[in-house]
Write a protein that holds these residues in place. Sequence first.
Motif, PDB file in Angstrom:
ATOM      1  N   PHE A   1       0.881  -1.079   0.115  1.00  0.00           N
ATOM      2  CA  PHE A   1      -0.055  -0.260  -0.069  1.00  0.00           C
ATOM      3  C   PHE A   1       0.966   1.396  -0.099  1.00  0.00           C
ATOM      4  CE2 PHE A   1      -2.113  -3.264   2.785  1.00  0.00           C
ATOM      5  CZ  PHE A   1      -2.754  -3.641   1.854  1.00  0.00           C
ATOM      6  N   SER A   2       2.096   1.156  -0.402  1.00  0.00           N
ATOM      7  CA  SER A   2       3.271   2.164  -0.378  1.00  0.00           C
ATOM      8  C   SER A   2       2.538   3.598  -1.020  1.00  0.00           C
ATOM      9  CB  SER A   2       4.305   1.812  -1.021  1.00  0.00           C
ATOM     10  OG  SER A   2       4.925   0.912  -0.068  1.00  0.00           O
ATOM     11  N   LYS A   3       1.853   3.287  -2.339  1.00  0.00           N
ATOM     12  CA  LYS A   3       1.499   4.574  -2.905  1.00  0.00           C
ATOM     13  C   LYS A   3       0.335   5.218  -2.031  1.00  0.00           C
ATOM     14  CE  LYS A   3       2.534   3.064  -7.595  1.00  0.00           C
ATOM     15  NZ  LYS A   3       3.626   4.299  -7.822  1.00  0.00           N
ATOM     16  N   MET A   4      -0.498   4.373  -1.394  1.00  0.00           N
ATOM     17  CA  MET A   4      -1.461   5.028  -0.587  1.00  0.00           C
ATOM     18  C   MET A   4      -1.055   5.762   0.616  1.00  0.00           C
ATOM     19  SD  MET A   4      -4.782   2.270  -1.283  1.00  0.00           S
ATOM     20  CE  MET A   4      -3.503   1.001  -1.724  1.00  0.00           C
ATOM     21  N   VAL A   5       0.040   4.945   1.089  1.00  0.00           N
ATOM     22  CA  VAL A   5       0.923   5.583   2.261  1.00  0.00           C
ATOM     23  C   VAL A   5       1.352   6.974   1.983  1.00  0.00           C
ATOM     24  CG1 VAL A   5       2.892   5.509   3.748  1.00  0.00           C
ATOM     25  CG2 VAL A   5       1.515   3.357   3.410  1.00  0.00           C
ATOM     26  N   THR A   6       2.036   7.285   0.921  1.00  0.00           N
ATOM     27  CA  THR A   6       2.399   8.409   0.539  1.00  0.00           C
ATOM     28  C   THR A   6       1.193   9.342   0.365  1.00  0.00           C
ATOM     29  OG1 THR A   6       4.303   7.431  -0.703  1.00  0.00           O
ATOM     30  CG2 THR A   6       4.006   9.777  -1.121  1.00  0.00           C
ATOM     31  N   LYS A   7       0.535   9.212  -0.490  1.00  0.00           N
ATOM     32  CA  LYS A   7      -0.736   9.999  -0.698  1.00  0.00           C
ATOM     33  C   LYS A   7      -1.525  10.396   0.487  1.00  0.00           C
ATOM     34  CE  LYS A   7      -5.213  10.397  -3.332  1.00  0.00           C
ATOM     35  NZ  LYS A   7      -6.170   9.350  -4.040  1.00  0.00           N
ATOM     36  N   LYS A   8      -1.673   9.513   1.648  1.00  0.00           N
ATOM     37  CA  LYS A   8      -2.488  10.001   2.828  1.00  0.00           C
ATOM     38  C   LYS A   8      -1.562  10.745   3.801  1.00  0.00           C
ATOM     39  CE  LYS A   8      -5.851   9.012   3.547  1.00  0.00           C
ATOM     40  NZ  LYS A   8      -6.981  10.028   3.377  1.00  0.00           N
ATOM     41  N   ILE A   9      -0.262  10.509   3.632  1.00  0.00           N
ATOM     42  CA  ILE A   9       0.493  11.216   4.666  1.00  0.00           C
ATOM     43  C   ILE A   9       0.498  12.672   3.932  1.00  0.00           C
ATOM     44  CG2 ILE A   9       3.024  11.686   5.292  1.00  0.00           C
ATOM     45  CD1 ILE A   9       3.312   8.769   5.647  1.00  0.00           C
ATOM     46  N   ASN A  10       0.736  12.922   2.647  1.00  0.00           N
ATOM     47  CA  ASN A  10       0.968  14.332   2.023  1.00  0.00           C
ATOM     48  C   ASN A  10      -0.373  14.965   2.397  1.00  0.00           C
ATOM     49  OD1 ASN A  10       3.488  13.929   1.212  1.00  0.00           O
ATOM     50  ND2 ASN A  10       2.949  13.152  -0.809  1.00  0.00           N
TER      51      ASN A  10
END
Length: 395
Positions: free
Chosen positions: A200-209
């Motif tokens: 889920f790394s892409k979603m991790v980056t998106k959610k953190i941003n």
Amino acid sequence: MRFQITDTVSWVGKIDWELQKFHGEEYSTFKGSSYNSYLIQDEKTVLIDTVYGPFGKEFIENLENEIDLGSIDYVIANHAEVDHSGALPELMRRIPNVPIYCTQQATKSLKGYYHQDWNFQVVKTGDTLSLGERTLNFISAPMLHWPDSMFTYLDKENMLFSNDAFGHHLASDTMFNDLVDQDELFKECIKYYANILTPFSKMVTKKINEIVGFGLPVDFILPSHGVIWRDDPLQIVHKYLEWADDYQENQITIIYDTMWNSTRDMAEAIARGIRSVCPDGVIKILHTGQRDKNDIITEVFRSKLVVAGCSTINKGILSSMAGILEMIHGLGFKGKKGAAFGSYGWSGESTDILTKSLGNAGFEMIGEGIKATWKPDQEAIRKCEAYGRQLGKEV
């Protein structure tokens, strides 16, 4: 057990010192863990998450020693998985009409687990709940790491209740990140990310941003497992951004399984070849049949090149290697190279199977691999060393 975090917020969870396995038999927790539940007492009283079911009765009894259960105005379910929601049935028998705030997906999961139609109040990003002087802000966080996941933010205290995100499996009665061994802490954090959150790394980056864009001050990050981040709490957020960005170190990992040590001899010869052209890198050789599978996955996560080797058995590969490859495929690693090798007596399919499997998992394969028959002789060992040098030059 109750642990006061601020005048308003306390921890009321359970430390599980004996836990060795999680998600059934899928995840090793050699350092134990905790099931973190949090109590907020403003004009309204709120319970955020509960604990794993086997500790439900103990949890309720301990909570009753601290407060009147009837004084609980709201329950927040940041995630429906049973290690967080397991005590809900016992709790809701005592306070059946108290509303449970959660995502729409969480209502489906909780009903699916417990077959109860509690007083669900569905929330989404941007929704708030006033507690008096303080306000809860809800942030939907799907696939971090289930579709139902969300974060809850408490203003005034500047606390982010992050559920499984930013967590780790580490039992400690000191409760805060600055009071535990830092090497041990971050070892458990990267293992947690590698084995659970990598897909889920892409979603991790998106959610953190997205959360950073809200401009919310964060003085505490309170996950559902492990210690609370109070000393530079955003350090784990920065680590997540680093790990989510196709993470790799200057490391090459050789994973293998063997029946009579022929494949082990090949692994060691390949490692010598790699070392001769990569004197400064980290090289690790891991026997998939003897090492913990989650530790192996963590080393794969760290690596820029993974070299897989296995004996051939029944025109296939050994079960421990097959299991690791299945985990690798499911985790969806990005930006890594792969190679394969294997020994055999009469059919020799293993190397081709490994090459195909790593390729299907998204690895950029270097060649078609190398094979050796029976016990590798000196000529075969020299070829393995040469193969290692080739691999080292490629990365």
